[in-house]
Design a protein around this motif. Sequence first.
Motif, PDB file in Angstrom:
ATOM      1  N   UNK A 306      -2.463  21.656 -19.534  1.00  0.00           N
ATOM      2  CA  UNK A 306      -1.135  22.243 -19.357  1.00  0.00           C
ATOM      3  C   UNK A 306      -0.105  21.176 -18.995  1.00  0.00           C
ATOM      4  N   UNK A 307      -0.509  20.210 -18.206  1.00  0.00           N
ATOM      5  CA  UNK A 307       0.384  19.111 -17.830  1.00  0.00           C
ATOM      6  C   UNK A 307       0.842  18.356 -19.075  1.00  0.00           C
ATOM      7  N   UNK A 308      -0.105  18.019 -19.953  1.00  0.00           N
ATOM      8  CA  UNK A 308       0.214  17.273 -21.177  1.00  0.00           C
ATOM      9  C   UNK A 308       1.097  18.102 -22.103  1.00  0.00           C
ATOM     10  N   UNK A 309       0.778  19.386 -22.238  1.00  0.00           N
ATOM     11  CA  UNK A 309       1.598  20.253 -23.084  1.00  0.00           C
ATOM     12  C   UNK A 309       3.011  20.386 -22.526  1.00  0.00           C
ATOM     13  N   UNK A 310       3.125  20.403 -21.202  1.00  0.00           N
ATOM     14  CA  UNK A 310       4.446  20.448 -20.587  1.00  0.00           C
ATOM     15  C   UNK A 310       5.264  19.209 -20.892  1.00  0.00           C
ATOM     16  N   UNK A 311       4.602  18.047 -20.873  1.00  0.00           N
ATOM     17  CA  UNK A 311       5.277  16.798 -21.244  1.00  0.00           C
ATOM     18  C   UNK A 311       5.778  16.880 -22.684  1.00  0.00           C
ATOM     19  N   UNK A 312       4.932  17.418 -23.570  1.00  0.00           N
ATOM     20  CA  UNK A 312       5.291  17.509 -24.986  1.00  0.00           C
ATOM     21  C   UNK A 312       6.507  18.402 -25.203  1.00  0.00           C
ATOM     22  N   UNK A 313       6.533  19.555 -24.549  1.00  0.00           N
ATOM     23  CA  UNK A 313       7.648  20.489 -24.736  1.00  0.00           C
ATOM     24  C   UNK A 313       8.944  19.916 -24.174  1.00  0.00           C
TER      25      UNK A 313
END
Length: 388
Positions: A306-313
């Motif tokens: 979720x942390x990585x996906x948050x960075x992506x968004x």
Amino acid sequence: MPARLFLKSTSIPPATAMSLALVNLASFVSQVIQIGVIDTLLPLALTNAGLGEQHGGMMLSLYWIADLVGGFFVAAILRKTHPAIPLLISSASFCLLIAVVMYAPQSVWVLPATLFAGVGLILRWVICDGLIVQLAPRDKVGRVVGFHETLMGLGIVLGPILIGWLGDDAFAMSGLAVLAGVIALACAFFLPTIEMASTGKGAGAALRRWMDNWDLVVIALVAGFVEICFLSVLPLQAQRDTGLADAGLWMAAVFVFGGTVCQPLVGYISDKAGPTKLASLCFGLLLIGAVPMAVAGYGVIAASIQFILGVAVAGLYTAAVLIAASGRGQGYQVGVLVIVSQSYTLGAIVGPSAGTSLLVMVGSWALPVLVLGAAGLSIGLLMLRRQS
């Protein structure tokens, strides 16, 4: 103290620094409620009231539709009023919605309160963002805007956490909203009037900007779609899987936290490789993280994803803003930046309804399927743009 630290770190004149501090404070406390709390609490409260997950997702979509429609009329209001008036409307609107949702989630007042709050959101969004750009010294716009966006991310992070602590206490949640509204309004009385400007008027000019910048529409739309979809669906998914929404609330907080704390890294990548390559990298991260998310559960591995996906968004939205601000060699284009915010809002409208509907059909695979579809289609469209 915050104003002095901000002044020291950016060497901004004291009067300007104080005005910026007040805008940031008003925007931050409003952001906590208007996006951090409402995007998660609205579908969750309506679902818990027995109205169903799809009903909650639809109501959140209406919240963002009101925000989008209000954007076409907000400029006329802001040209004629002091910031205290729109911020008063904004504060009153989110206080009303929180009270209605907490005390009477099955009443007929939920719909009008939701629409009113959506209009309040766009009023605060435009007035605060406009003042940030207006007040920032020309040679420090990037740092000033970056500081503001970091606060906006923190506001979204705090929302799910506050719901996890206070979500069952109607009086506490309503009191929190009132406190935020009072702080925002108190700041507003000391703010200057916003100077409104645009690059072109009329439906024809607006349509041409959308057609000329459809790649920005794609990038910002996916950012809004994924972010608001995750904030609304993660608690509902956790509630279906574990019987409690708490795990999903914390996953949502980690998701937003990733995008917030990594803003300096996102900016560095953009400076070195360019915002277009930054967008491609972020789409790639979404594709890589989608499938593992479906089977990761709610532990440390899931939080890391979720942390990585948050960075992506967060990187997608930042890339869209930077591409728009560059004007593709034509300078700073206000009209194009408006397209970014409207496209994000369009994604936010579609996201909750799509996410909650798919959650009913495929369970924990709902978010991965949506992310794979959105990111994969976007990469294909951007490749077409690059070849044209």
